[in-house]
Scaffold this motif. Sequence first.
Motif, PDB file in Angstrom:
ATOM      1  N   SER A 155      -2.333 -11.427  -5.575  1.00  0.00           N
ATOM      2  CA  SER A 155      -1.688 -11.993  -4.384  1.00  0.00           C
ATOM      3  C   SER A 155      -0.991 -10.917  -3.573  1.00  0.00           C
ATOM      4  O   SER A 155      -1.012 -10.941  -2.338  1.00  0.00           O
ATOM      5  N   LEU A 156      -0.353  -9.964  -4.264  1.00  0.00           N
ATOM      6  CA  LEU A 156       0.290  -8.849  -3.552  1.00  0.00           C
ATOM      7  C   LEU A 156      -0.747  -8.050  -2.772  1.00  0.00           C
ATOM      8  O   LEU A 156      -0.533  -7.692  -1.606  1.00  0.00           O
ATOM      9  N   ILE A 234      -9.358 -10.662 -12.754  1.00  0.00           N
ATOM     10  CA  ILE A 234      -9.705  -9.260 -12.543  1.00  0.00           C
ATOM     11  C   ILE A 234     -10.590  -9.102 -11.314  1.00  0.00           C
ATOM     12  O   ILE A 234     -10.453  -8.144 -10.543  1.00  0.00           O
ATOM     13  N   GLY A 235     -11.500 -10.060 -11.104  1.00  0.00           N
ATOM     14  CA  GLY A 235     -12.331 -10.018  -9.911  1.00  0.00           C
ATOM     15  C   GLY A 235     -11.504 -10.105  -8.634  1.00  0.00           C
ATOM     16  O   GLY A 235     -11.770  -9.388  -7.654  1.00  0.00           O
ATOM     17  N   LEU A 236     -10.479 -10.961  -8.630  1.00  0.00           N
ATOM     18  CA  LEU A 236      -9.601 -11.066  -7.464  1.00  0.00           C
ATOM     19  C   LEU A 236      -8.830  -9.775  -7.234  1.00  0.00           C
ATOM     20  O   LEU A 236      -8.645  -9.342  -6.090  1.00  0.00           O
ATOM     21  N   PHE A 240      -9.315  -7.824  -3.763  1.00  0.00           N
ATOM     22  CA  PHE A 240      -8.171  -7.652  -2.874  1.00  0.00           C
ATOM     23  C   PHE A 240      -7.618  -6.233  -2.928  1.00  0.00           C
ATOM     24  O   PHE A 240      -6.925  -5.803  -2.001  1.00  0.00           O
ATOM     25  N   GLY A 241      -7.920  -5.495  -4.007  1.00  0.00           N
ATOM     26  CA  GLY A 241      -7.568  -4.082  -4.031  1.00  0.00           C
ATOM     27  C   GLY A 241      -8.327  -3.335  -2.945  1.00  0.00           C
ATOM     28  O   GLY A 241      -7.758  -2.509  -2.217  1.00  0.00           O
ATOM     29  N   LEU A 242      -9.619  -3.628  -2.819  1.00  0.00           N
ATOM     30  CA  LEU A 242     -10.424  -3.028  -1.749  1.00  0.00           C
ATOM     31  C   LEU A 242      -9.899  -3.468  -0.383  1.00  0.00           C
ATOM     32  O   LEU A 242      -9.796  -2.667   0.555  1.00  0.00           O
ATOM     33  N   ARG A 246      -8.378  -0.845   2.444  1.00  0.00           N
ATOM     34  CA  ARG A 246      -8.907  -0.818   3.813  1.00  0.00           C
ATOM     35  C   ARG A 246      -7.817  -1.163   4.831  1.00  0.00           C
ATOM     36  O   ARG A 246      -7.797  -0.605   5.934  1.00  0.00           O
ATOM     37  N   GLY A 247      -6.911  -2.052   4.435  1.00  0.00           N
ATOM     38  CA  GLY A 247      -5.781  -2.340   5.315  1.00  0.00           C
ATOM     39  C   GLY A 247      -4.895  -1.117   5.488  1.00  0.00           C
ATOM     40  O   GLY A 247      -4.397  -0.852   6.595  1.00  0.00           O
ATOM     41  N   LEU A 248      -4.704  -0.364   4.411  1.00  0.00           N
ATOM     42  CA  LEU A 248      -3.931   0.879   4.480  1.00  0.00           C
ATOM     43  C   LEU A 248      -4.600   1.869   5.439  1.00  0.00           C
ATOM     44  O   LEU A 248      -3.915   2.519   6.240  1.00  0.00           O
TER      45      LEU A 248
END
Length: 255
Positions: A155-156, A234-236, A240-242, A246-248
Amino acid sequence: MKTVAVARAVAWRALHNAFTNPSLLIPSLIFPLFFFTAFAGGLASVQDVPGFDYPQGYTAFQFVFVLLQSAAFGGVFTGFSIARDFESGFARRLLLAAPHRFGIVLGYAAAALVRWLVTVALLTAVAFAFGMQVGGSGIDLFGLYALGFILNVASLLWACGVAMRLRTMQAGPIMQMPVFLVLFFAPVYVPLSLLEGWIHDVAVVNPVTRVVEAGRGFLAAEPTQVAAAFAVGIGLVLLFGLWAVRGLRKAEAAG
């Protein structure tokens, strides 16, 4: 600044702001307690419905959902802090000062985890005060809290990606509403087998349903759908890590 140093500085600032600002601290503590007391107290008679067979009772049944909900919302609330840091100009200055910028995401993730640990400690104490019955062993409870940890991180990362793309507090509803909807389209009030109609169909395909069902299984010492739940979590995190990275990159490009 090295990645670890950046992460430490960001986490410390985010936690200091969260724990010294009542407008940031109180909602993250009050919302889970409100949902838990409203559900476990006001809907306790649901356990008498034919077909409700959760062995630990309705308080424990709702505790698992609210614990996972608090983990998810803990990540989202930290996303609000990221957006606030962009509005104040702090995040932009940090991007200029920190060559190892992935540490910024790690710092916010660490802050989200600490905030959730405080919330879940209070929530657990209240649940035991309500007379919650626990059937699981230490390993089972570790599995339950591990699922919460994974949801907190996912979520973060979701909220971080939104905040770094839009860089305004007006992005708050975009961070919060998808998480809220996914959670509440899982089996919230009754087991999946008692849902009917379209809400049952949605809950069946909702990946978070696997996490909620596995969490309730851990608390009742009847593990179920464990592999599926951790695979979803783990998939989420990976997805969301990707999204966050990309947001960074977009925030860096915006200057």
